[in-house]
Design a protein around this motif. Structure first.
Motif, short mmCIF file in Angstrom:
data_model
loop_
_atom_site.label_atom_id
_atom_site.label_comp_id
_atom_site.label_asym_id
_atom_site.label_seq_id
_atom_site.Cartn_x
_atom_site.Cartn_y
_atom_site.Cartn_z
N SER A 28 0.83 -1.20 0.00
CA SER A 28 0.00 0.00 0.00
C SER A 28 0.87 1.25 0.00
O SER A 28 0.43 2.31 -0.46
CB SER A 28 -0.94 0.00 1.21
N ASN A 30 1.92 3.47 2.30
CA ASN A 30 1.06 4.50 2.89
C ASN A 30 1.69 5.09 4.17
O ASN A 30 1.27 4.75 5.27
CB ASN A 30 -0.30 3.88 3.21
N GLY A 59 -5.64 -1.22 -1.73
CA GLY A 59 -5.76 -1.32 -0.28
C GLY A 59 -5.10 -2.59 0.20
O GLY A 59 -4.64 -3.41 -0.59
N THR A 68 -5.96 5.25 4.82
CA THR A 68 -5.15 5.01 3.63
C THR A 68 -5.35 6.14 2.64
O THR A 68 -6.48 6.46 2.26
CB THR A 68 -5.53 3.68 2.96
N ARG A 74 -0.72 8.07 -3.51
CA ARG A 74 0.35 7.13 -3.17
C ARG A 74 1.21 6.80 -4.39
O ARG A 74 2.43 6.65 -4.28
CB ARG A 74 -0.26 5.87 -2.55
#
Length: 218
Positions: A28, A30, A59, A68, A74
């Motif tokens: 992810s 994140n 995710g 997230t 991202r």
């Protein structure tokens, strides 16, 4: 920035001519940080890969959905971090609705049969690999490279996955041969450690955090 901001380039697979050796690094991210880049660079050099594809997931099924950042955000952050010629960044899983690593790998080995793929993960992910959906099937699809991470080395090597595939572990001195070996096979790569983590960065930025160890999606 919303999911609608995704472009065709965001969702496309990087090119891979026949015979190319590609490391797949999923997560992810994140947010992405130097620890992630350390893992990717270590695998790139030690396995003599042609390139590393950063697979930025929509995710992570093993982590809470809240907190997230949007996928386009991202993707942009990973591109800034991994701005190197042999690093490619894609969010293609979102285009296919893939949520699990097995789905992604099965698709890639089917669609790119003449590309040699290696799955890359940090030791933190190996420690919980047995919680991933169809983890044994993942191990049978592609060779796996595990890069040591601070505080997780011992837990990773004592994990259910490491014990299950103990006989398939490749000697570290032979790491460069990993892409040419049939799965299941894996190698644990030691070396300098980078202590950065997404969980710590989120906490420092006031974005909360999870007690779940950081790592790629399941």
């Amino acid at each position: 920035m919303t999911e609608a901001s995704l472009t065709a380039a965001d969702l496309a697979l990087p090119p891979a001519p026949p015979g190319r050796i590609v490391g797949l690094y999923g997560g992810s991210f994140n947010p992405p940080h130097r620890g992630h880049l350390h893992v990717a660079r270590t695998a790139l050099v030690r396995l003599r890969l042609d390139c590393v594809w950063w697979l930025v997931t929509p995710g992570n099924p093993l982590k809470p959905e809240g907190g997230t950042a949007p996928l386009p955000e991202r993707l942009a952050a990973v591109r800034r971090l991994a701005a190197e010629p042999r690093m490619k960044v894609t969010g293609f899983e979102a285009a296919h609705g893939f949520r699990y690593t097995y789905e992604t790998l099965r698709f890639l080995v089917t669609q790119r049969p003449h590309t040699r793929f290696v799955w890359i993960m940090g030791a933190d992910s190996l420690a919980t690999f047995d919680r991933w959906q169809r983890w044994r099937d993942i191990a049978r699809l592609v060779p796996i490279a595990v890069v040591d991470r601070p505080r997780f080395g011992l837990a990773a090597l004592a994990s259910p996955a490491a014990r299950t595939y103990a006989d398939a572990r490749l000697a570290e001195r032979d790491a460069a041969t990993l892409p040419f070996r049939a799965a299941p096979t894996w190698v644990f790569l030691h070396g300098p450690l980078d202590s950065h983590s997404s969980t710590a960065l989120r906490a420092a930025n006031g974005c909360g955090g999870s007690a779940t160890p950081p790592g790629p999606g399941a």
